[in-house]
Enzyme design. Structure first.
Site, PDB file in Angstrom:
ATOM      1  N   LYS A   1      -5.794   2.894   7.300  1.00  0.00           N
ATOM      2  CA  LYS A   1      -6.931   2.166   7.851  1.00  0.00           C
ATOM      3  C   LYS A   1      -6.566   0.704   8.092  1.00  0.00           C
ATOM      4  O   LYS A   1      -5.723   0.157   7.345  1.00  0.00           O
ATOM      5  CB  LYS A   1      -8.158   2.293   6.953  1.00  0.00           C
ATOM      6  CG  LYS A   1      -7.987   1.698   5.553  1.00  0.00           C
ATOM      7  CD  LYS A   1      -8.304   0.221   5.522  1.00  0.00           C
ATOM      8  CE  LYS A   1      -7.938  -0.439   4.237  1.00  0.00           C
ATOM      9  NZ  LYS A   1      -7.993  -1.924   4.294  1.00  0.00           N
TER      10      LYS A   1
ATOM     11  N   SER B  28      11.639   0.956   7.331  1.00  0.00           N
ATOM     12  CA  SER B  28      11.221  -0.438   7.232  1.00  0.00           C
ATOM     13  C   SER B  28      12.383  -1.319   7.652  1.00  0.00           C
ATOM     14  O   SER B  28      13.525  -1.053   7.256  1.00  0.00           O
ATOM     15  CB  SER B  28      10.801  -0.794   5.805  1.00  0.00           C
ATOM     16  OG  SER B  28      10.539  -2.184   5.697  1.00  0.00           O
TER      17      SER B  28
ATOM     18  N   ILE C  11       0.823  -1.206   0.000  1.00  0.00           N
ATOM     19  CA  ILE C  11       0.000   0.000   0.000  1.00  0.00           C
ATOM     20  C   ILE C  11       0.860   1.261   0.000  1.00  0.00           C
ATOM     21  O   ILE C  11       0.517   2.269  -0.624  1.00  0.00           O
ATOM     22  CB  ILE C  11      -0.995  -0.004   1.192  1.00  0.00           C
ATOM     23  CG1 ILE C  11      -2.096   1.039   0.977  1.00  0.00           C
ATOM     24  CG2 ILE C  11      -0.286   0.249   2.520  1.00  0.00           C
ATOM     25  CD1 ILE C  11      -3.020   0.717  -0.159  1.00  0.00           C
TER      26      ILE C  11
ATOM     27  N   ASP D 216     -10.573  -6.225   6.981  1.00  0.00           N
ATOM     28  CA  ASP D 216      -9.592  -5.265   6.469  1.00  0.00           C
ATOM     29  C   ASP D 216     -10.116  -4.593   5.200  1.00  0.00           C
ATOM     30  O   ASP D 216     -10.116  -3.366   5.118  1.00  0.00           O
ATOM     31  CB  ASP D 216      -8.250  -5.952   6.223  1.00  0.00           C
ATOM     32  CG  ASP D 216      -7.215  -4.998   5.681  1.00  0.00           C
ATOM     33  OD1 ASP D 216      -6.627  -4.239   6.478  1.00  0.00           O
ATOM     34  OD2 ASP D 216      -6.987  -4.987   4.449  1.00  0.00           O
TER      35      ASP D 216
END
Length: 308
Positions: free
Chosen positions: A91, A36, A14, A169
């Site tokens: 989200k 990351s 994403i 999700d």
């Protein structure tokens, strides 16, 4: 006005598909860093293995976009807010309602922006749908959100763990739209959650809601869809039927069908910039509350093991 220096935390699908292009296309932001533990980052942009290292070693950032799994997002958000850094929460905004409430209180205290980023609300058909429904009598609503988890979350173990939400999700995207476009609140009456025998989160769900006037709302979620994916909402009213399809990109009204190109994340970052410049937050937890109610009240059914 200087651009907002932003770091993207969590460099999964994403982040690369949506967040990085949206940031690059918005002059209000400049990408200062990525974080990351596994991904190598972006050529020419500072990269660190953890947010803690970024905050200690720099470069300086004004905002972060948290694109990690929700189970680890609270601690990251607190680290940022305690430095006065603005926070965008992908989200769902957290693994629990209580932690999102705590983050909201912290953001208010330190006067930083906290943005629960429901990207599907920025689909091109959603705003006109909301306007059309504002004065209508709602008779019935049917939500069908079916997709293939193997396509959208290949090999992602966290999505099946507690707090990962499973089929909710994607389903929470539908709830983010419906809570936004319907003129009255609604609440859960019954739910059946279908869990694979080897997973802690559901692969499918059937839900029944009612709004405050008694209008029925049904929701069909399934992560086993093959072929064309289905992301649709049908609202029957006293003035005819409204249909949102393709996740909100296509709006059909009695007067005709409107098609438009979706720029959800571009609009999302426009909203984030406006909130930061205005010294405000936007932390709507209604979609997450409905998911929590499904886990609280829903009946469980166990199905065959699922391996992607």
């Amino acid at each position: 006005m200087d651009p907002i220096r932003i770091a993207v935390i969590g460099m999964g699908k994403i982040a690369r598909d949506q967040h990085l292009p949206a940031i690059a296309g918005n002059a209000a932001f400049s990408l200062a860093a990525t974080v990351s533990p596994h991904d190598p980052g972006v050529a020419g942009i500072a990269h660190h293995k953890s947010l803690e290292v970024l905050l200690a070693e720099g470069p300086a950032v004004d905002a972060v976009a948290l694109c990690t799994p929700p189970q680890v997002r609270y601690d990251l958000a607190v680290q940022a807010l305690n430095r006065g850094i603005h926070v965008l929460l992908e989200k769902p905004p957290g693994a629990t309602l209580a932690e999102v409430a705590a983050l909201s209180a912290r953001a208010d205290k330190v006067e930083s922006t906290l943005f629960a980023a429901w990207h599907s609300r920025f689909a091109v058909g959603v705003a006109p749908a909301r306007a059309w429904l504002a004065e209508r009598r709602i008779d019935k609503v049917a939500i069908t959100w079916r997709e293939d988890v193997r396509v959208w979350h290949p090999g992602q173990v966290w999505i099946w763990e507690p707090g990962g939400l499973g089929v909710f999700d994607p389903g929470i995207n539908a709830l983010s739209i419906v809570t936004h476009i319907l003129p009255r609140p609604f609440f859960l009456k019954a739910a059946t959650l279908t869990l694979p025998s080897n997973r802690a989160a559901p692969i499918a769900a059937d839900m029944e809601f009612r709004d405050t006037t008694g209008a029925p709302i049904t929701m069909d979620l399934d992560w086993r869809q093959t072929g064309p994916q289905t992301w649709g909402i049908v609202v029957e009213t006293d003035a005819g039927t409204l249909k949102l399809s393709s996740g909100g990109a296509v709006l059909s009204l009695p007067s005709g069908t409107q098609h438009g190109e979706n720029h959800e994340y571009a609009e999302l970052y426009g909203r984030f910039a406006a909130l930061i410049r205005g010294g405000r937050s936007d932390v709507d937890t209604d979609p997450l509350r409905l998911v929590a109610d499904a886990f609280l009240r829903g009946r469980r059914e166990i199905t065959e093991a699922f391996n992607d």
